[in-house]
Design an enzyme around this catalytic site. Structure first.
Site, PDB file in Angstrom:
ATOM      1  N   ARG A 130       0.809  -1.202   0.000  1.00  0.00           N
ATOM      2  CA  ARG A 130       0.000   0.000   0.000  1.00  0.00           C
ATOM      3  C   ARG A 130       0.848   1.259   0.000  1.00  0.00           C
ATOM      4  O   ARG A 130       0.486   2.265  -0.557  1.00  0.00           O
ATOM      5  CB  ARG A 130      -0.940   0.012   1.210  1.00  0.00           C
ATOM      6  CG  ARG A 130      -2.141  -0.867   1.015  1.00  0.00           C
ATOM      7  CD  ARG A 130      -3.044  -0.856   2.210  1.00  0.00           C
ATOM      8  NE  ARG A 130      -2.548  -1.671   3.291  1.00  0.00           N
ATOM      9  CZ  ARG A 130      -3.278  -1.979   4.351  1.00  0.00           C
ATOM     10  NH1 ARG A 130      -4.495  -1.535   4.478  1.00  0.00           N
ATOM     11  NH2 ARG A 130      -2.790  -2.738   5.304  1.00  0.00           N
ATOM     12  N   GLY A 181      -8.890  -9.199   3.946  1.00  0.00           N
ATOM     13  CA  GLY A 181      -7.711  -8.559   3.381  1.00  0.00           C
ATOM     14  C   GLY A 181      -7.644  -7.107   3.812  1.00  0.00           C
ATOM     15  O   GLY A 181      -8.138  -6.735   4.876  1.00  0.00           O
ATOM     16  N   CYS A 182      -7.051  -6.268   2.981  1.00  0.00           N
ATOM     17  CA  CYS A 182      -6.898  -4.851   3.295  1.00  0.00           C
ATOM     18  C   CYS A 182      -8.243  -4.220   3.606  1.00  0.00           C
ATOM     19  O   CYS A 182      -9.172  -4.287   2.800  1.00  0.00           O
ATOM     20  CB  CYS A 182      -6.240  -4.135   2.120  1.00  0.00           C
ATOM     21  SG  CYS A 182      -6.208  -2.339   2.295  1.00  0.00           S
ATOM     22  N   TYR A 183      -8.348  -3.589   4.762  1.00  0.00           N
ATOM     23  CA  TYR A 183      -9.658  -3.065   5.166  1.00  0.00           C
ATOM     24  C   TYR A 183     -10.121  -1.869   4.355  1.00  0.00           C
ATOM     25  O   TYR A 183     -11.298  -1.533   4.344  1.00  0.00           O
ATOM     26  CB  TYR A 183      -9.718  -2.771   6.652  1.00  0.00           C
ATOM     27  CG  TYR A 183      -8.665  -1.877   7.288  1.00  0.00           C
ATOM     28  CD1 TYR A 183      -7.938  -0.914   6.584  1.00  0.00           C
ATOM     29  CD2 TYR A 183      -8.420  -1.991   8.661  1.00  0.00           C
ATOM     30  CE1 TYR A 183      -7.002  -0.103   7.208  1.00  0.00           C
ATOM     31  CE2 TYR A 183      -7.486  -1.173   9.295  1.00  0.00           C
ATOM     32  CZ  TYR A 183      -6.785  -0.224   8.566  1.00  0.00           C
ATOM     33  OH  TYR A 183      -5.866   0.590   9.191  1.00  0.00           O
TER      34      TYR A 183
END
Length: 228
Positions: free
Chosen positions: A5, A42-44
């Site tokens: 990210r 996964g990625c919030y």
């Protein structure tokens, strides 16, 4: 492993507006209205977007406001460190999972539909991984708040596994053939810092590792309930 990210950049560039309430994390925690769903996928950032932005359009809910509000944060098994920082959770050593917590209006949608939606935008067959995001913090988990939620979540998991077994869900949609999603009792929800709340609303071009894998009604024909 660390997510790709990277830095957050200018979180206000090219912002959009999602059809949910815009509460602070503190105000969200104090909400008395609505029922609660808590999921890790996964990625919030992406998990929140797919509920706050896409749920109403994908499920054609009864008017606006089925999803009342959302917040991202962390949840783990009993005994984990309270109030972990984002960097601590990213280390993958605290036992926490990145989660999105959703407050919803049960007169406009159902818990079963909300749980089913989870399987349309993430891969539940890759344990502790969503694409480039690898680590226990990216686990696929449904944290249930009572026994009825637990039974419903387990029912949906079985339904998705059945569709995999029957070939209704393919390798293009999921990487493997066995659902690895865990169903666990909810514990304390620790909100992430405000800069991460609705991040992809503030920065729509920001990092997101989720995509529409299929529409529920296309795989489970006739599965939608006529009444809520």
């Amino acid at each position: 492993a660390r997510s790709p990210r990277g830095t957050m950049g200018n979180a206000l560039s090219g912002s959009e507006r999602w059809p949910v309430r815009h509460e602070s994390a503190k105000a969200f925690a104090a909400m008395a209205e609505g029922e609660t769903l808590t999921v890790g996928a996964g990625c919030y950032w992406g998990t929140e977007k797919w509920y706050a932005k896409h749920f109403a359009e994908d499920w054609k809910t009864n008017g606006d406001g089925a999803v009342l509000a959302t917040a991202v944060g962390f949840m783990g098994p009993p005994g984990v460190k309270p109030n972990p920082t984002y960097r601590e959770v990213c280390s993958g050593t605290t036992g926490h999972v990145e989660v999105c917590q959703i407050r919803y209006d049960s007169t406009k949608t159902t818990y079963e539909d909300l749980v089913s939606h989870l399987f349309t935008f993430h891969d539940p067959t890759t344990a502790n991984r969503q694409g480039n995001d690898v680590g226990s913090q990216y686990a696929s988990v449904i944290f249930t708040h009572d026994e009825t939620q637990k039974e419903t979540a387990e029912k949906v998991v079985r339904k998705v596994q059945g569709a995999l077994d029957e070939g209704k869900i393919t390798n293009f949609q999921y990487a493997n053939k066995t659902v690895a999603t865990r169903v666990e009792h909810a514990t304390t929800f620790y909100p992430a810092h405000e800069a991460h709340q609705k991040y992809l609303e503030k920065k729509p071009e920001g990092y997101c590792n989720h995509r529409r894998r299929f529409r529920w009604e296309d795989v489970f024909v006739g599965d939608r309930r006529d009444e809520l």
